[in-house]
Design a protein around this motif. Structure first.
Motif, PDB file in Angstrom:
ATOM      1  N   PHE A 100      -6.404   6.048  65.080  1.00 27.46           N
ATOM      2  CA  PHE A 100      -5.250   6.541  65.328  1.00 27.46           C
ATOM      3  C   PHE A 100      -4.938   7.759  64.472  1.00 27.46           C
ATOM      4  O   PHE A 100      -4.453   8.858  65.149  1.00 27.46           O
ATOM      5  N   SER A 101      -5.026   7.740  63.163  1.00 28.76           N
ATOM      6  CA  SER A 101      -4.998   8.973  62.404  1.00 28.76           C
ATOM      7  C   SER A 101      -5.767  10.109  62.737  1.00 28.76           C
ATOM      8  O   SER A 101      -5.287  11.306  62.670  1.00 28.76           O
ATOM      9  N   ILE A 102      -6.930  10.175  63.053  1.00 26.78           N
ATOM     10  CA  ILE A 102      -7.886  10.943  63.349  1.00 26.78           C
ATOM     11  C   ILE A 102      -7.492  11.766  64.692  1.00 26.78           C
ATOM     12  O   ILE A 102      -7.235  12.964  64.705  1.00 26.78           O
ATOM     13  N   VAL A 103      -7.210  10.973  65.735  1.00 32.25           N
ATOM     14  CA  VAL A 103      -6.771  11.497  66.940  1.00 32.25           C
ATOM     15  C   VAL A 103      -5.728  12.322  66.939  1.00 32.25           C
ATOM     16  O   VAL A 103      -5.351  13.296  67.361  1.00 32.25           O
ATOM     17  N   LEU A 104      -4.596  11.832  66.199  1.00 33.46           N
ATOM     18  CA  LEU A 104      -3.394  12.448  65.921  1.00 33.46           C
ATOM     19  C   LEU A 104      -3.393  13.573  65.334  1.00 33.46           C
ATOM     20  O   LEU A 104      -2.762  14.781  65.846  1.00 33.46           O
ATOM     21  N   MET A 105      -4.178  13.870  64.192  1.00 32.65           N
ATOM     22  CA  MET A 105      -4.213  14.776  63.307  1.00 32.65           C
ATOM     23  C   MET A 105      -5.007  15.971  64.316  1.00 32.65           C
ATOM     24  O   MET A 105      -4.861  17.279  64.195  1.00 32.65           O
ATOM     25  N   LEU A 106      -5.947  15.469  65.221  1.00 28.88           N
ATOM     26  CA  LEU A 106      -6.816  16.278  66.055  1.00 28.88           C
ATOM     27  C   LEU A 106      -5.786  17.005  67.056  1.00 28.88           C
ATOM     28  O   LEU A 106      -5.720  18.432  67.323  1.00 28.88           O
ATOM     29  N   GLY A 107      -5.022  16.285  67.617  1.00 27.06           N
ATOM     30  CA  GLY A 107      -3.840  16.891  68.505  1.00 27.06           C
ATOM     31  C   GLY A 107      -2.829  17.545  67.863  1.00 27.06           C
ATOM     32  O   GLY A 107      -2.284  18.648  68.464  1.00 27.06           O
ATOM     33  N   HIS A 108      -2.546  17.059  66.680  1.00 27.59           N
ATOM     34  CA  HIS A 108      -1.214  17.699  65.908  1.00 27.59           C
ATOM     35  C   HIS A 108      -1.820  19.114  65.370  1.00 27.59           C
ATOM     36  O   HIS A 108      -1.009  20.248  65.650  1.00 27.59           O
ATOM     37  N   SER A 160      -9.616  12.051  54.254  1.00 27.55           N
ATOM     38  CA  SER A 160     -10.800  12.654  54.404  1.00 27.55           C
ATOM     39  C   SER A 160     -10.732  13.038  55.965  1.00 27.55           C
ATOM     40  O   SER A 160     -11.243  13.915  56.339  1.00 27.55           O
ATOM     41  N   MET A 161     -10.777  11.999  56.756  1.00 27.67           N
ATOM     42  CA  MET A 161     -10.825  12.040  58.102  1.00 27.67           C
ATOM     43  C   MET A 161      -9.982  12.793  58.816  1.00 27.67           C
ATOM     44  O   MET A 161     -10.118  13.504  59.720  1.00 27.67           O
ATOM     45  N   GLN A 162      -8.528  12.761  58.128  1.00 30.79           N
ATOM     46  CA  GLN A 162      -7.635  13.856  58.603  1.00 30.79           C
ATOM     47  C   GLN A 162      -7.956  15.123  58.441  1.00 30.79           C
ATOM     48  O   GLN A 162      -8.005  16.096  59.172  1.00 30.79           O
ATOM     49  N   GLN A 163      -8.395  15.495  57.174  1.00 30.83           N
ATOM     50  CA  GLN A 163      -8.773  16.688  56.837  1.00 30.83           C
ATOM     51  C   GLN A 163     -10.126  17.275  57.598  1.00 30.83           C
ATOM     52  O   GLN A 163      -9.863  18.556  58.048  1.00 30.83           O
ATOM     53  N   LEU A 164     -11.014  16.439  57.808  1.00 30.61           N
ATOM     54  CA  LEU A 164     -12.048  16.860  58.737  1.00 30.61           C
ATOM     55  C   LEU A 164     -11.515  17.093  59.928  1.00 30.61           C
ATOM     56  O   LEU A 164     -12.056  18.242  60.866  1.00 30.61           O
ATOM     57  N   ALA A 165     -10.656  16.261  60.461  1.00 33.47           N
ATOM     58  CA  ALA A 165      -9.990  16.712  61.917  1.00 33.47           C
ATOM     59  C   ALA A 165      -9.318  17.970  62.034  1.00 33.47           C
ATOM     60  O   ALA A 165      -9.281  18.467  62.930  1.00 33.47           O
ATOM     61  N   THR A 166      -8.555  18.310  60.862  1.00 33.42           N
ATOM     62  CA  THR A 166      -7.923  19.396  60.993  1.00 33.42           C
ATOM     63  C   THR A 166      -8.814  20.862  61.061  1.00 33.42           C
ATOM     64  O   THR A 166      -8.726  21.555  61.723  1.00 33.42           O
ATOM     65  N   GLY A 167      -9.994  20.596  60.308  1.00 35.02           N
ATOM     66  CA  GLY A 167     -10.832  21.596  60.180  1.00 35.02           C
ATOM     67  C   GLY A 167     -11.747  21.696  61.517  1.00 35.02           C
ATOM     68  O   GLY A 167     -11.973  22.645  62.104  1.00 35.02           O
TER      69      GLY A 167
END
Length: 399
Positions: free
Chosen positions: A220-228, A346-353
């Motif tokens: 959930f956190s990864i997908v949201l951050m990708l879209g965000h 970590s997953m959120q930051q990688l998702a933003t990158g």
């Protein structure tokens, strides 16, 4: 529901100060996009690399930190990470060229990646689940203040002096914040005392893989951050190139949006505690789709229209992140929260990158300055947010 006492307020103020400088360092890169692309003679793709360098490195460092942070006092980890983050920020201030700037962003990201997870772990350890969204809402005012005061001030410094000066100002302010957290944030080692003695080095990963609820929370956190984050790096270039927005007025976007979230963030936190984290997240996530579509499909319009759309964007994306943080932090017990939140960070930051690289690969810049295919990025963002709503409904809080 009891209100915060003086110690809790001081703690949140100190952590908000950490977040303010941390967010400012990351946020100031986006509105500087047109200036950096012009002065450094770089393409949108190279600019997206400079933005993503921070996020990807932060993701790597957060992943590494997950295996040891729960063995130490949370305050000690925070002070260490913040000191390294300041070194990276000062390096940005003295970067002579594009290559050095990317290296400085990597350094800042390496230490900055550990900051967010520790801040959230400290808040989650201090505030029970029933009061956690309220605390997260208070913490999110750092984002609002960075938008209201930090970004406009940074843009003024960049326009008056050079793009280096905002990073120098953040670093100097960070020195004062480092002193503040050294005295105001208490030592937090209860999780060490209560931690099982037979904890294995990679236990945090095996716990996640063997606990479906934690896997769902991370997904959930990864997908949201990708879209965000997918549309954020090119908001400013698109406003200038596509909507005819004056670069001199860019600060108004952040000022108005930040001013609105100063009021909306605490409200969203209290609402999530009263009405439930998931229902409040769903409403804010659905509402956020409206400004996402509008921003990525903008044509030349009056100033007040752009400020209205961007203001709604700030309110809704800020509102959906507050229940998200409370929900994700609730799927693990305190003894293992630091490690889990580091993996999540970590997953959120990688998702933003990754999202910055994806959007950079999709868009291109026309000879007249227009940002092409930005609407494609918007449609992709909308699809990911819809998927995140479905994933969030499968996350079950336990603490």
């Amino acid at each position: 529901m009891r209100f915060m006492n003086s110690k809790e307020r001081l703690l949140l103020f100190s952590l908000a100060a950490v977040n303010f400088t941390h967010i400012m360092d990351f946020m100031i890169m986006m509105p500087l996009g047109p200036q950096l692309m012009s002065l450094l003679q770089i393409t949108p793709q190279k600019f997206s690399i400079a933005v993503s360098a921070y996020g990807i490195t932060a993701g790597v460092s957060s992943f590494i930190a997950a295996f040891f942070v729960d063995r130490f006092d949370r305050k000690s980890i925070l002070v260490y990470a913040y000191f390294g983050f300041l070194l990276g920020t000062f390096s940005c201030a003295f970067a002579p060229n594009y290559e050095f700037l990317v290296g400085a962003r990597i350094l800042a990201g390496f230490f900055g990646g550990m900051i967010g997870a520790q801040v959230l772990a400290i808040v989650a350890d201090t505030f029970a689940y029933e009061r956690r969204a309220m605390a997260m809402g208070t913490l999110m005012t750092a984002f609002s203040l960075a938008s209201v005061a930090g970004v406009p001030a940074g843009l003024w410094l960049a326009a008056t002096f050079s793009w280096h000066v905002p990073f120098l100002a953040i670093g100097l302010l960070g020195i004062a914040v480092l002193v503040l957290i050294s005295f105001a944030v208490p030592h937090m080692n209860k999780h060490i005392v209560e931690k099982p003695v037979d904890q294995k080095p990679f236990q945090v990963l095996s716990d996640i893989f063997n606990t479906p609820n934690q896997m769902r929370a991370l997904s959930f956190s990864i997908v949201l951050m990708l879209g965000h984050f997918m549309i954020i790096p090119f908001i400013t270039p698109a406003l200038v190139g596509n909507a005819g927005f004056s670069q001199d007025h860019i600060f108004l976007i952040y000022f108005v949006g930040g001013l609105l979230t100063l009021f909306s963030a605490p409200f969203a936190g209290r609402l999530a505690d009263r009405r439930g984290k998931y229902p409040v997240f769903v409403w804010f996530a659905l509402l956020s789709l409206i400004p996402v579509w509008l921003i990525t499909n903008l044509q030349p319009v009056p100033l007040w229209v752009i400020l209205t759309i961007s203001g709604l964007f700030f309110i809704f994306i800020n509102g959906r992140m507050i229940p998200t943080q409370a929900l994700v932090s609730s799927v693990v017990h305190p003894q293992k929260r630091g490690g889990f939140m580091s993996i999540n960070s970590s997953m959120q930051q990688l998702a933003t990158g990754l999202s910055a690289l994806i959007s950079g690969a999709i868009v291109s810049k026309a000879s007249d300055g227009q940002i092409l295919h930005y609407n494609w990025v918007g449609y992709l963002s909308i699809g990911l947010i819809l998927v995140s709503i479905w994933l969030a409904g499968r996350v079950k809080p336990i603490s």
